[in-house]
Design a protein around this motif. Structure first.
Motif, PDB file in Angstrom:
ATOM      1  N   GLY A  77      12.646 -81.169  -6.598  1.00 27.41           N
ATOM      2  CA  GLY A  77      14.053 -81.371  -6.918  1.00 27.41           C
ATOM      3  C   GLY A  77      14.909 -80.148  -6.654  1.00 27.41           C
ATOM      4  N   ASP A  78      16.221 -80.369  -6.601  1.00 30.61           N
ATOM      5  CA  ASP A  78      17.174 -79.271  -6.410  1.00 30.61           C
ATOM      6  C   ASP A  78      17.381 -78.485  -7.703  1.00 30.61           C
ATOM      7  N   VAL A  79      17.167 -79.170  -8.828  1.00 32.97           N
ATOM      8  CA  VAL A  79      17.378 -78.577 -10.145  1.00 32.97           C
ATOM      9  C   VAL A  79      16.088 -78.674 -10.947  1.00 32.97           C
ATOM     10  N   SER A 107      23.239 -73.138 -14.436  1.00 26.63           N
ATOM     11  CA  SER A 107      22.176 -73.195 -15.447  1.00 26.63           C
ATOM     12  C   SER A 107      22.794 -73.496 -16.802  1.00 26.63           C
ATOM     13  N   GLY A 108      21.940 -73.809 -17.753  1.00 26.45           N
ATOM     14  CA  GLY A 108      22.454 -74.066 -19.092  1.00 26.45           C
ATOM     15  C   GLY A 108      21.414 -74.699 -19.993  1.00 26.45           C
ATOM     16  N   PHE A 143      18.155 -76.044 -17.937  1.00 25.35           N
ATOM     17  CA  PHE A 143      18.290 -76.507 -16.558  1.00 25.35           C
ATOM     18  C   PHE A 143      18.768 -75.335 -15.710  1.00 25.35           C
ATOM     19  N   ILE A 144      18.290 -75.263 -14.492  1.00 28.42           N
ATOM     20  CA  ILE A 144      18.651 -74.182 -13.582  1.00 28.42           C
ATOM     21  C   ILE A 144      18.415 -74.649 -12.154  1.00 28.42           C
ATOM     22  N   THR A 145      19.319 -74.317 -11.260  1.00 31.12           N
ATOM     23  CA  THR A 145      19.097 -74.692  -9.869  1.00 31.12           C
ATOM     24  C   THR A 145      17.846 -73.976  -9.355  1.00 31.12           C
ATOM     25  N   LYS A 146      17.118 -74.657  -8.505  1.00 28.55           N
ATOM     26  CA  LYS A 146      15.895 -74.059  -7.969  1.00 28.55           C
ATOM     27  C   LYS A 146      16.211 -72.771  -7.204  1.00 28.55           C
ATOM     28  N   GLU A 147      17.318 -72.782  -6.490  1.00 28.17           N
ATOM     29  CA  GLU A 147      17.698 -71.596  -5.722  1.00 28.17           C
ATOM     30  C   GLU A 147      17.904 -70.397  -6.628  1.00 28.17           C
ATOM     31  N   ILE A 171      19.824 -64.499 -16.105  1.00 26.09           N
ATOM     32  CA  ILE A 171      20.787 -65.466 -15.582  1.00 26.09           C
ATOM     33  C   ILE A 171      22.211 -64.990 -15.832  1.00 26.09           C
ATOM     34  N   LYS A 172      22.483 -64.577 -17.068  1.00 26.22           N
ATOM     35  CA  LYS A 172      23.853 -64.224 -17.450  1.00 26.22           C
ATOM     36  C   LYS A 172      24.361 -62.987 -16.724  1.00 26.22           C
ATOM     37  N   LYS A 173      23.462 -62.170 -16.220  1.00 25.63           N
ATOM     38  CA  LYS A 173      23.880 -60.970 -15.498  1.00 25.63           C
ATOM     39  C   LYS A 173      24.389 -61.276 -14.091  1.00 25.63           C
ATOM     40  N   ARG A 174      24.033 -62.466 -13.576  1.00 24.82           N
ATOM     41  CA  ARG A 174      24.399 -62.733 -12.193  1.00 24.82           C
ATOM     42  C   ARG A 174      24.932 -64.137 -11.936  1.00 24.82           C
ATOM     43  N   SER A 175      24.992 -64.981 -12.964  1.00 18.53           N
ATOM     44  CA  SER A 175      25.436 -66.352 -12.730  1.00 18.53           C
ATOM     45  C   SER A 175      26.082 -66.942 -13.981  1.00 18.53           C
ATOM     46  N   SER A 176      26.352 -68.238 -13.918  1.00 18.52           N
ATOM     47  CA  SER A 176      27.030 -68.950 -14.993  1.00 18.52           C
ATOM     48  C   SER A 176      26.026 -69.722 -15.842  1.00 18.52           C
TER      49      SER A 176
END
Length: 231
Positions: A77-79, A107-108, A143-147, A171-176
């Motif tokens: 899957g993508d996620v 992610s979240g 949940f988090i995108t595979k990428e 995650i929080k250092k580089r994404s949402s």
């Protein structure tokens, strides 16, 4: 968007069929697969999971960080959606994840409530709506995108404990990161096996030591001494 659900297990024969059936019932064509990564259960977890329609991956390593990475490697899957076996998932989990992605969250997790009416646990659950790291945990699902997951290097496999806090920090250092404004149901079994104050004390002590830089061996050893747990 397609979702791969990944469930790390160890002796979860009492919960695994219910969870798989719920994920399948509430899923749709975006739900690519359910992957159960079993860490050497000596009960019927793996057999029941396979019979319920999950892809079962076995490993001799009983460590959630390793198990979840292994599941991610097998996922198409993508996620990636990481779920603990004793959780009751939100029926709209596919729509919630899809909405989050459309809002540019990579992610979240969810808020949660316990399968208990105790006032003390309702207080704990209330705080999961806030964005503080100490309000997070693997029980809230992730949940988090595979990428993004692989760009971060996945879970730290040398982590015996606190692997969920570590990856959320990164995650929080580089994404949402989104806290979905719905509640999943988590098990109060750890509190039932010990006591509310004992679990709170253990969590506070281990969380503090984690941020002071204590070793994984020391954290795990202390946690096992303080609490009765089968995980």
């Amino acid at each position: 968007m397609t979702i791969s659900v990944i469930i790390p297990t160890y002796n979860e024969e009492q919960n695994i069929v219910r969870l798989i059936e719920s994920l399948k019932r509430h899923g749709d064509d975006r739900s690519r697969e359910i992957i159960v990564v079993d860490g050497g259960s000596d009960d019927a977890t793996a057999r029941l999971a396979a019979a319920a329609g999950a892809v079962v991956v076995k490993t001799a390593t009983r460590r959630r960080s390793v198990q979840m990475n292994l599941g991610a490697e097998k996922a198409s899957g993508d996620v990636l959606y990481f779920v603990h076996a004793d959780v009751v998932v939100e029926p709209d989990y596919v729509a919630d994840i899809s909405e989050s992605l459309s809002l540019d969250y990579e992610s979240g997790c969810y808020r949660y409530r316990f399968n208990s009416n105790k006032a003390s646990l309702r207080i704990n659950a209330f705080f999961t709506r806030f964005p503080f790291l100490w309000c997070r945990g693997g029980d809230q699902t992730l949940f988090i995108t595979k990428e993004l997951f692989w760009n971060l290097g996945g879970f730290q496999e040398d982590y015996l404990i606190m692997e969920d806090y570590d990856i959320i920090e990164r995650i929080k250092k580089r994404s949402s990161f989104r806290i979905i404004p719905r509640e999943i149901v988590v098990s109060a079994r750890k509190y039932d096996a010990n006591s509310y104050l004992r679990v709170q004390f253990a969590n506070f002590l281990v969380f503090s030591m984690y941020f002071w830089g204590s070793s994984q061996h020391r954290l795990t050893s202390l946690y096992k001494k303080l609490l009765k747990t089968d995980q």
